[in-house]
Structures are given as C-alpha cells and as structure tokens.
Design a protein around this motif. Structure first.
Motif, PDB file in Angstrom:
ATOM      1  N   ASP A 110       0.816  -1.219   0.000  1.00 22.60           N
ATOM      2  CA  ASP A 110       0.000   0.000   0.000  1.00 22.60           C
ATOM      3  C   ASP A 110       0.851   1.271   0.000  1.00 22.60           C
ATOM      4  O   ASP A 110       0.504   2.265  -0.648  1.00 22.60           O
ATOM      5  CB  ASP A 110      -0.942   0.016   1.210  1.00 22.60           C
ATOM      6  N   LEU A 111       1.971   1.237   0.718  1.00 24.96           N
ATOM      7  CA  LEU A 111       2.815   2.424   0.835  1.00 24.96           C
ATOM      8  C   LEU A 111       3.938   2.452  -0.200  1.00 24.96           C
ATOM      9  O   LEU A 111       4.738   3.385  -0.212  1.00 24.96           O
ATOM     10  CB  LEU A 111       3.413   2.502   2.243  1.00 24.96           C
ATOM     11  N   GLY A 112       3.990   1.442  -1.045  1.00 26.17           N
ATOM     12  CA  GLY A 112       5.011   1.422  -2.091  1.00 26.17           C
ATOM     13  C   GLY A 112       6.423   1.315  -1.559  1.00 26.17           C
ATOM     14  O   GLY A 112       7.354   1.905  -2.116  1.00 26.17           O
ATOM     15  N   LEU A 113       6.602   0.554  -0.483  1.00 24.88           N
ATOM     16  CA  LEU A 113       7.916   0.403   0.115  1.00 24.88           C
ATOM     17  C   LEU A 113       8.638  -0.817  -0.454  1.00 24.88           C
ATOM     18  O   LEU A 113       8.024  -1.702  -1.053  1.00 24.88           O
ATOM     19  CB  LEU A 113       7.786   0.249   1.635  1.00 24.88           C
ATOM     20  N   ALA A 114       9.932  -0.840  -0.242  1.00 22.31           N
ATOM     21  CA  ALA A 114      10.740  -2.002  -0.624  1.00 22.31           C
ATOM     22  C   ALA A 114      11.343  -2.589   0.635  1.00 22.31           C
ATOM     23  O   ALA A 114      11.708  -1.855   1.562  1.00 22.31           O
ATOM     24  CB  ALA A 114      11.839  -1.599  -1.594  1.00 22.31           C
ATOM     25  N   THR A 115      11.423  -3.902   0.696  1.00 19.83           N
ATOM     26  CA  THR A 115      12.070  -4.571   1.829  1.00 19.83           C
ATOM     27  C   THR A 115      13.191  -5.454   1.313  1.00 19.83           C
ATOM     28  O   THR A 115      13.082  -6.067   0.245  1.00 19.83           O
ATOM     29  CB  THR A 115      11.076  -5.441   2.623  1.00 19.83           C
ATOM     30  N   VAL A 116      14.273  -5.496   2.083  1.00 20.45           N
ATOM     31  CA  VAL A 116      15.372  -6.363   1.695  1.00 20.45           C
ATOM     32  C   VAL A 116      14.948  -7.829   1.805  1.00 20.45           C
ATOM     33  O   VAL A 116      15.509  -8.705   1.147  1.00 20.45           O
ATOM     34  CB  VAL A 116      16.615  -6.067   2.562  1.00 20.45           C
ATOM     35  N   ASP A 168      12.529   9.219  -3.570  1.00 15.08           N
ATOM     36  CA  ASP A 168      11.169   9.644  -3.252  1.00 15.08           C
ATOM     37  C   ASP A 168      11.224  10.576  -2.047  1.00 15.08           C
ATOM     38  O   ASP A 168      11.531  10.140  -0.930  1.00 15.08           O
ATOM     39  CB  ASP A 168      10.306   8.420  -2.943  1.00 15.08           C
ATOM     40  N   PRO A 169      10.930  11.870  -2.216  1.00 15.41           N
ATOM     41  CA  PRO A 169      11.014  12.813  -1.089  1.00 15.41           C
ATOM     42  C   PRO A 169      10.014  12.501   0.022  1.00 15.41           C
ATOM     43  O   PRO A 169      10.191  12.940   1.164  1.00 15.41           O
ATOM     44  CB  PRO A 169      10.736  14.168  -1.734  1.00 15.41           C
ATOM     45  N   ASN A 170       8.972  11.736  -0.281  1.00 16.84           N
ATOM     46  CA  ASN A 170       7.974  11.380   0.727  1.00 16.84           C
ATOM     47  C   ASN A 170       8.298  10.084   1.460  1.00 16.84           C
ATOM     48  O   ASN A 170       7.542   9.662   2.340  1.00 16.84           O
ATOM     49  CB  ASN A 170       6.593  11.244   0.066  1.00 16.84           C
ATOM     50  N   GLU A 171       9.421   9.457   1.092  1.00 18.31           N
ATOM     51  CA  GLU A 171       9.749   8.171   1.694  1.00 18.31           C
ATOM     52  C   GLU A 171       9.914   8.232   3.213  1.00 18.31           C
ATOM     53  O   GLU A 171       9.452   7.319   3.917  1.00 18.31           O
ATOM     54  CB  GLU A 171      11.007   7.588   1.054  1.00 18.31           C
ATOM     55  N   PHE A 205      18.956   9.080   4.109  1.00 21.68           N
ATOM     56  CA  PHE A 205      18.989   8.064   5.162  1.00 21.68           C
ATOM     57  C   PHE A 205      18.770   8.733   6.526  1.00 21.68           C
ATOM     58  O   PHE A 205      17.994   8.263   7.365  1.00 21.68           O
ATOM     59  CB  PHE A 205      20.337   7.331   5.139  1.00 21.68           C
ATOM     60  N   ARG A 206      19.449   9.845   6.736  1.00 23.89           N
ATOM     61  CA  ARG A 206      19.345  10.576   7.998  1.00 23.89           C
ATOM     62  C   ARG A 206      17.917  11.053   8.238  1.00 23.89           C
ATOM     63  O   ARG A 206      17.386  10.946   9.355  1.00 23.89           O
ATOM     64  CB  ARG A 206      20.311  11.759   7.961  1.00 23.89           C
ATOM     65  N   GLN A 207      17.280  11.546   7.194  1.00 27.78           N
ATOM     66  CA  GLN A 207      15.908  12.042   7.326  1.00 27.78           C
ATOM     67  C   GLN A 207      14.935  10.934   7.712  1.00 27.78           C
ATOM     68  O   GLN A 207      14.012  11.147   8.512  1.00 27.78           O
ATOM     69  CB  GLN A 207      15.459  12.694   6.020  1.00 27.78           C
TER      70      GLN A 207
END
Length: 393
Positions: A110-116, A168-171, A205-207
């Motif tokens: 749903d959030l368009g994320l990626a997982t290792v 993606d700035p919204n990530e 990464f920091r954000q």
C-alpha cells in the motif's frame, strides 16, 4: 585442411586428413584423362615416403599428441552446473498464512515500500514477517532509496543500474507511517548504494531515521548502511541521526572481497567505516550513549578457517560489538556458486569463538542474516539497559 598439389595439367585436392595414416577423401580433377592412374599412384607413393607424413603435419597444428587427438574425437563432457545440493538443515519455513504476515505484506504494498526481505530473496521472510500470535514479534528490514542499486556485488540479487530512479522525497513519512502501523519496537533500515548521488543518499537516510524517532521516540533503530565510498563525513551524517545500532557488513574475508563484492567495496574501507562510528556518539535524553556497531559474514564462499579468525580479529581491533554468521545461498545461476555448506555444528563453534573474543553478541547459524530477527530480545534488552543506566547516572 586443404592441400593443393598441381603437376602440369593435374589438380589433386586432399581434404579432411584423419589421425590415421590414410586420407579420408581424395578429389581428382583433370582436363585430360590420359595417364591419370599412373600419375596418381606415383603421387601417393611419394607422399607415403615423406617425413613427416601429411596427417602428422596436420595434427601438429592443433594437437600435441595422440592422446589429445583421441580426446578431441570424443563427445565433450557436459559442463558442471556448480550448484551443490542443499543439505537438510537448510530448510526454511514457507511464508504461511498468518494474519501478521499478510498485514505486514499489505502495508508494504500500500505504501510502495521495498524490503530487503523480498528484494534479496531472504529465506527467513516467513519466520520474520509471521512473528508470534500476539503480532508484536514480527520484524522486517525496510530498504530505502529505491529497489535498484548502483553496485553489482556477485552474491546479491537486488537489481542494479548506473542511473536508478530519483529518490522519493515522501519516503521518510511513508516509512514512519508503516512502522507506526506495525507497532514495532525495533526496526532495521537498510538501503541500496546510490553512487549516482552527490551525497550517496546519506542525507536521505538521515531524514528517514529522524522521522522515525519523531514518530516514536522510544523506537530502537538499526541502520544497515552502505560504505559511502569511505567518505567518513557521510558516514557521520547517518551515525549521528539517532540510530541505536550502526551496521555495515564486511560480507566475507579479505582475500575473497574483490571476487565477492563490487570493485568499489573494499575490506579495509569497510573496517574504517565501522571504526569511525565508534568514535562518535549521539545525544538522547541529554545523555551520551555509545552506538553499537554490527557486521555480518557469509560462509561457504571458499574461505578458510584461519581467514575467518583473522577477520574476527580485525573486527575486534575496531571495536565492533555484534557479529553474525550465515550460510551464503546462491540466489540465481548468474551469481557466485556455493563452494561448501557449513554444518550447524561448525556455526556453533564460530559463535563460541566470537563470544570468547569479546563480542557483545554473536548470532551464528545456517539461516542467520545480518537483519534476521532484528528485534530479538538480546539487542532490545541490552539497549534498554544502557538507556536506563544513562538516565540513572
């Protein structure tokens, strides 16, 4: 091989000479049929007396001896696939049908994320994502900065490209929302390498880390980072973001590093990254808390025991706190083949060796991965105890 001999109006062509002292075929052409048999017999007699013989001369161009000639006439042996059969102890649990697994998987979609877990084809995805019945033991490793890496390590199945899509700035918000929905107490963030970016993604990464801490201040965050090409200023950006565990994998022993990892990833460079983090600290509740450092080593790539031992010495020399050992598994036929499977008993031995050398925690087993069961009780309890001590002091 064609040998053309002409004598006056006679043209004789000999082709495809065999390994025996005879010709496999002779083609005779002439403009006149007169005296042909006599001339042909004379020529054959002359060739039979010459040294070296024609067939010897032919074979000498490509063969060293009769044994080689014989082997070339045989059908070639099939090439080995170099894929060793998996032993019985490498049987991972299937994903299953637990509600926790499907809930976590749906959130990722749903959030368009990626997982290792998915991108690297981790064999433990069912175990980690399924968790326990209470729904709070599930763990997942979120892979940020996209699903395409700028490096091509020979053990990794993550997609590669010289120019991956933009960040993606919204990530950062997406990841924070996902973790909030899962209700986790411990999360692992990792990323692809982004050598195409000026800061290699360090600020992004920091954000993400800072947004997670803002959303849930007591969340424990482990960052499994790239080497940032050895740029320690970029390493500090991530290390000072509020992470509780800074992880960077050496992956293998020094000798095998050029073969196993991308050419830009260097063994000593990785040690420098881990060492630099121990010289830093971050502020939490106005107390100075040291960051745990962690790394992982794959076994089964052809390393020797003395090389593993030296790697452990190198890691202790830069004060690494946590080390994990796991069996390398070839993700596809295009990747490095497994050289040998390490037995569970041998993994137990390496755990004992690591503990005796002073590592705070050692996880060692065939299916252990750097981010496998990242929320295990030891790390959570250790970090919580450190925080309590800092507050009490």
């Amino acid at each position: 091989m064609l040998i053309h001999l002409s004598r006056k109006r006679l043209g004789v062509e000999f082709c495809r000479l065999g390994a025996s002292r005879s010709f496999s075929s002779v083609t005779l052409t002439q403009s006149s049929a007169s005296n042909t048999p006599n001339r042909l017999e004379a020529l054959r007699s002359q060739l039979a007396q010459e040294e070296p013989a024609i067939d010897d001369f032919t074979l000498s161009l490509s063969l060293k001896d009769d044994e080689t000639a014989t082997s070339l006439r045989k059908k070639a042996q099939p090439r080995s696939s170099k894929i060793l059969p998996k032993p019985k102890w490498l049987k991972a649990k299937p994903p299953g049908d637990s509600a926790t697994y499907h809930r976590l998987r749906q959130t990722v979609r749903d959030l368009g994320l990626a997982t290792v877990c998915e991108e690297a084809r981790c064999p433990n995805i069912g175990d980690c994502w399924g968790g326990n019945e209470d729904g709070h033991a599930a763990t997942a490793t979120i892979m940020i900065m996209g699903d395409t890496c700028t490096r091509g390590c020979r053990f990794c199945s993550v997609a590669t490209s010289k120019a991956p899509p933009p960040l993606d700035p919204n990530e950062p918000n997406k990841v924070a929302n996902a973790i909030a929905q899962w209700g986790l107490d411990y999360v692992v963030l990792t990323s692809v390498d982004r050598d195409d970016l000026p800061d290699q993604g360090a600020n992004h990464f920091r954000q993400v880390v800072q947004q997670l801490k803002l959303k849930k201040p007591d969340l424990l965050v482990e960052a499994l980072t790239p080497d940032f090409q050895g740029d320690l200023d970029l390493v500090r950006l991530v290390a000072s973001s509020g992470v509780d565990v800074f992880a960077h994998n050496v992956e293998t022993v020094e000798r095998l590093t050029p073969r196993v990892r991308d050419r830009r990833a260097k063994y000593r460079q990785s040690l420098n990254v881990l060492e630099s983090v121990k010289s830093m600290s971050h502020v939490d509740r106005l107390q100075q808390l040291s960051i745990l450092t962690k790394t992982s080593i794959m076994l089964g790539l052809g390393e020797a025991d003395d090389e593993i031992l030296q790697t452990l010495r190198d890691l202790r020399a830069v004060d690494v706190d946590v080390v994990t050992f796991g069996q390398y598994l070839q993700p596809t036929r295009k990747h490095l083949p497994v050289q040998h499977y390490v037995t569970p008993e041998k993994f137990d031995e390496w755990q004992k060796v690591g503990e005796d050398m002073g590592f705070k925690y050692v996880a060692s087993g065939p299916l252990v991965r750097s981010s496998y069961k990242a929320g295990e009780f030891f790390l959570q309890n250790y970090l919580r105890e450190q925080q309590e001590k800092a507050v009490a002091s």
